[in-house]
Write a protein that holds these residues in place. Structure first.
Motif, PDB file in Angstrom:
ATOM      1  N   HIS A  81       0.828  -1.214   0.000  1.00  0.00           N
ATOM      2  CA  HIS A  81       0.000   0.000   0.000  1.00  0.00           C
ATOM      3  C   HIS A  81       0.860   1.260   0.000  1.00  0.00           C
ATOM      4  N   TYR A  82       1.866   1.301   0.865  1.00  0.00           N
ATOM      5  CA  TYR A  82       2.726   2.482   0.918  1.00  0.00           C
ATOM      6  C   TYR A  82       3.433   2.696  -0.416  1.00  0.00           C
ATOM      7  N   ALA A  83       3.872   1.607  -1.039  1.00  0.00           N
ATOM      8  CA  ALA A  83       4.586   1.726  -2.310  1.00  0.00           C
ATOM      9  C   ALA A  83       3.666   2.231  -3.422  1.00  0.00           C
ATOM     10  N   THR A  84       2.483   1.646  -3.545  1.00  0.00           N
ATOM     11  CA  THR A  84       1.586   2.070  -4.628  1.00  0.00           C
ATOM     12  C   THR A  84       1.073   3.486  -4.390  1.00  0.00           C
ATOM     13  N   ASP A  85       0.863   3.857  -3.125  1.00  0.00           N
ATOM     14  CA  ASP A  85       0.451   5.227  -2.828  1.00  0.00           C
ATOM     15  C   ASP A  85       1.496   6.234  -3.289  1.00  0.00           C
ATOM     16  N   ALA A  86       2.763   5.823  -3.277  1.00  0.00           N
ATOM     17  CA  ALA A  86       3.859   6.701  -3.689  1.00  0.00           C
ATOM     18  C   ALA A  86       4.147   6.615  -5.191  1.00  0.00           C
ATOM     19  N   GLY A  87       3.312   5.869  -5.906  1.00  0.00           N
ATOM     20  CA  GLY A  87       3.495   5.753  -7.345  1.00  0.00           C
ATOM     21  C   GLY A  87       4.495   4.699  -7.764  1.00  0.00           C
ATOM     22  N   LEU A  88       4.911   3.837  -6.837  1.00  0.00           N
ATOM     23  CA  LEU A  88       5.843   2.759  -7.164  1.00  0.00           C
ATOM     24  C   LEU A  88       5.074   1.519  -7.612  1.00  0.00           C
ATOM     25  N   HIS A 149       8.158  -6.591 -15.379  1.00  0.00           N
ATOM     26  CA  HIS A 149       7.564  -5.383 -14.799  1.00  0.00           C
ATOM     27  C   HIS A 149       8.563  -4.488 -14.070  1.00  0.00           C
ATOM     28  N   ALA A 150       9.777  -4.977 -13.803  1.00  0.00           N
ATOM     29  CA  ALA A 150      10.775  -4.196 -13.052  1.00  0.00           C
ATOM     30  C   ALA A 150      10.151  -3.547 -11.823  1.00  0.00           C
ATOM     31  N   PRO A 151       9.533  -4.326 -10.938  1.00  0.00           N
ATOM     32  CA  PRO A 151       8.845  -3.732  -9.791  1.00  0.00           C
ATOM     33  C   PRO A 151       9.824  -3.060  -8.844  1.00  0.00           C
ATOM     34  N   ASN A 152       9.369  -1.993  -8.223  1.00  0.00           N
ATOM     35  CA  ASN A 152      10.169  -1.356  -7.178  1.00  0.00           C
ATOM     36  C   ASN A 152      10.226  -2.218  -5.924  1.00  0.00           C
ATOM     37  N   PHE A 153       9.144  -2.944  -5.655  1.00  0.00           N
ATOM     38  CA  PHE A 153       9.118  -3.881  -4.523  1.00  0.00           C
ATOM     39  C   PHE A 153       8.599  -5.225  -4.999  1.00  0.00           C
ATOM     40  N   PRO A 241      17.539  -6.097  14.822  1.00  0.00           N
ATOM     41  CA  PRO A 241      16.247  -5.865  14.178  1.00  0.00           C
ATOM     42  C   PRO A 241      15.151  -6.753  14.757  1.00  0.00           C
ATOM     43  N   LYS A 242      13.923  -6.248  14.665  1.00  0.00           N
ATOM     44  CA  LYS A 242      12.742  -6.987  15.099  1.00  0.00           C
ATOM     45  C   LYS A 242      11.878  -7.309  13.887  1.00  0.00           C
ATOM     46  N   GLN A 243      11.099  -8.365  13.997  1.00  0.00           N
ATOM     47  CA  GLN A 243      10.221  -8.734  12.887  1.00  0.00           C
ATOM     48  C   GLN A 243       9.238  -7.610  12.570  1.00  0.00           C
ATOM     49  N   THR A 244       8.801  -6.885  13.589  1.00  0.00           N
ATOM     50  CA  THR A 244       7.853  -5.793  13.380  1.00  0.00           C
ATOM     51  C   THR A 244       8.501  -4.580  12.705  1.00  0.00           C
ATOM     52  N   GLU A 245       9.825  -4.593  12.545  1.00  0.00           N
ATOM     53  CA  GLU A 245      10.531  -3.483  11.907  1.00  0.00           C
ATOM     54  C   GLU A 245      10.849  -3.730  10.442  1.00  0.00           C
ATOM     55  N   ILE A 246      10.538  -4.922   9.932  1.00  0.00           N
ATOM     56  CA  ILE A 246      10.862  -5.218   8.530  1.00  0.00           C
ATOM     57  C   ILE A 246      10.071  -4.307   7.600  1.00  0.00           C
ATOM     58  N   CYS A 247       8.782  -4.160   7.851  1.00  0.00           N
ATOM     59  CA  CYS A 247       7.934  -3.323   7.000  1.00  0.00           C
ATOM     60  C   CYS A 247       8.480  -1.905   6.901  1.00  0.00           C
ATOM     61  N   GLY A 248       8.706  -1.264   8.039  1.00  0.00           N
ATOM     62  CA  GLY A 248       9.190   0.116   8.039  1.00  0.00           C
ATOM     63  C   GLY A 248      10.567   0.252   7.436  1.00  0.00           C
ATOM     64  N   THR A 249      11.431  -0.738   7.659  1.00  0.00           N
ATOM     65  CA  THR A 249      12.780  -0.698   7.095  1.00  0.00           C
ATOM     66  C   THR A 249      12.731  -0.801   5.574  1.00  0.00           C
ATOM     67  N   VAL A 250      11.857  -1.669   5.054  1.00  0.00           N
ATOM     68  CA  VAL A 250      11.697  -1.763   3.592  1.00  0.00           C
ATOM     69  C   VAL A 250      11.135  -0.454   3.045  1.00  0.00           C
ATOM     70  N   CYS A 251      10.165   0.126   3.726  1.00  0.00           N
ATOM     71  CA  CYS A 251       9.608   1.409   3.273  1.00  0.00           C
ATOM     72  C   CYS A 251      10.682   2.499   3.271  1.00  0.00           C
ATOM     73  N   ALA A 252      11.553   2.495   4.286  1.00  0.00           N
ATOM     74  CA  ALA A 252      12.646   3.467   4.321  1.00  0.00           C
ATOM     75  C   ALA A 252      13.579   3.276   3.126  1.00  0.00           C
ATOM     76  N   GLY A 255      12.024   4.601   0.094  1.00  0.00           N
ATOM     77  CA  GLY A 255      11.887   6.057   0.126  1.00  0.00           C
ATOM     78  C   GLY A 255      10.456   6.528   0.098  1.00  0.00           C
ATOM     79  N   VAL A 256       9.547   5.736   0.687  1.00  0.00           N
ATOM     80  CA  VAL A 256       8.123   6.089   0.671  1.00  0.00           C
ATOM     81  C   VAL A 256       7.669   6.487   2.075  1.00  0.00           C
ATOM     82  N   ALA A 257       6.657   7.334   2.128  1.00  0.00           N
ATOM     83  CA  ALA A 257       6.094   7.760   3.401  1.00  0.00           C
ATOM     84  C   ALA A 257       5.414   6.584   4.091  1.00  0.00           C
ATOM     85  N   HIS A 258       5.604   6.486   5.418  1.00  0.00           N
ATOM     86  CA  HIS A 258       5.012   5.400   6.184  1.00  0.00           C
ATOM     87  C   HIS A 258       4.999   5.812   7.650  1.00  0.00           C
ATOM     88  N   ASP A 259       4.335   5.005   8.478  1.00  0.00           N
ATOM     89  CA  ASP A 259       4.286   5.301   9.915  1.00  0.00           C
ATOM     90  C   ASP A 259       4.618   4.067  10.738  1.00  0.00           C
TER      91      ASP A 259
END
Length: 268
Positions: A81-88, A149-153, A241-252, A255-259
């Motif tokens: 969701h974060y990736a597609t919202d950012a146009g990736l 498709h050369a996906p960003n993610f 690292p924690k398992q709950t940090e994988i999502c945010g680390t990938v988003c970082a 380069g997409v906005a996330h919380d």
């Protein structure tokens, strides 16, 4: 800086087996071009809840995906969701539960097995539903998505290690050899991904026990690997690292906005 990312989730791979059986990945570690970390998976140590945890950063007790039979769309924000919202662009070669979490539920093989829809969170997908679907085919599915498709993610999620564990148990040649086989298959693709600039994370949702199952608190069920490869990673041996940090680390990395929480120590 923005990077493209490939996340490989080797379903059911216990940390100790990853440490001693994944010779190709460990060659990168030995050469100072990768790092291996030990993660403790969230509870319960079950697949669908932990797909959700890895991809959204939300523990099962908070996401409501509390066992494998909760078949509905996620209510959380995922990497997709974060990736597609950012146009990736996004893609996944994965078990059909991933499609049910982020695209459409229930899964319909005729409709959803091969997905190409820019409006969905996972825009391009090859999804399977048999646990013995060959890992070699799954990696080829993933590479076909990458080349087309050369996906960003890109999520790559094979199942044979978990399947071997459920059939034979943790301390068996079949389970260990399934891990070795996945490492050898990965060797066909890994350097090519790195050469075109992908940052690569290789992890697992949960481990396996000698009862041929998982769900509880045993170390062999909860301890899973995280290999990181790519020039955006610090390779800091002190990172935790924690398992709950994988999502945010990938988003970082993307380069997409996330919380979501991020393991900053993993990144340069």
């Amino acid at each position: 800086m923005k990077h493209n990312v490939i996340l490989v989730v080797l379903d059911g791979l216990n940390y100790e087996v990853a440490r001693h059986a994944m010779g190709h990945l460990q060659a990168y570690v030995g050469a100072g071009r990768a790092a291996l970390y030990k993660l403790e998976c969230e509870l319960p140590s079950l697949s669908r809840p932990l797909y959700e945890c890895i991809l959204t950063g939300v523990a099962p007790i908070d996401s409501g995906i509390v066992h494998n039979h909760v078949s509905r769309l996620s209510t959380q924000r995922s990497i997709f969701h974060y990736a597609t919202d950012a146009g990736l662009s996004t893609a996944a070669a994965a078990y059909h539960w991933v499609s049910e979490l982020y695209n459409r539920s229930p899964f319909s093989a005729a409709r959803d097995r091969h997905t190409d829809d820019e409006a969905l969170a996972i825009q391009h997908g090859h999804f399977y539903w048999s646990d013995h679907y060959p890992d070699a085919h799954l990696f080829a599915d993933a590479e076909s998505l990458r080349l087309k498709h050369a996906p960003n993610f890109l999520l790559v999620h094979p199942m044979n290690i978990d399947d071997a564990g459920h059939k034979h148990g943790l301390d068996t040649p079949q389970y260990r050899n399934s891990a070795r086989s996945a490492d050898i298959i990965l060797a066909d693709y890994l350097q090519g991904w790195l050469d075109v600039g992908y940052q690569v994370l290789v992890t697992a949702d949960h481990g396996m026990n000698n009862d041929r199952s998982h769900n509880g608190l045993l170390a062999e069920e909860r301890e899973v690997p995280l290999f990181v490869l790519g020039d955006a990673f610090s390779l800091d041996p002190k990172a935790q690292p924690k398992q709950t940090e994988i999502c945010g680390t990938v988003c970082a990395l993307l380069g997409v906005a996330h919380d979501k929480p991020v393991c900053q120590e993993l990144l340069k």
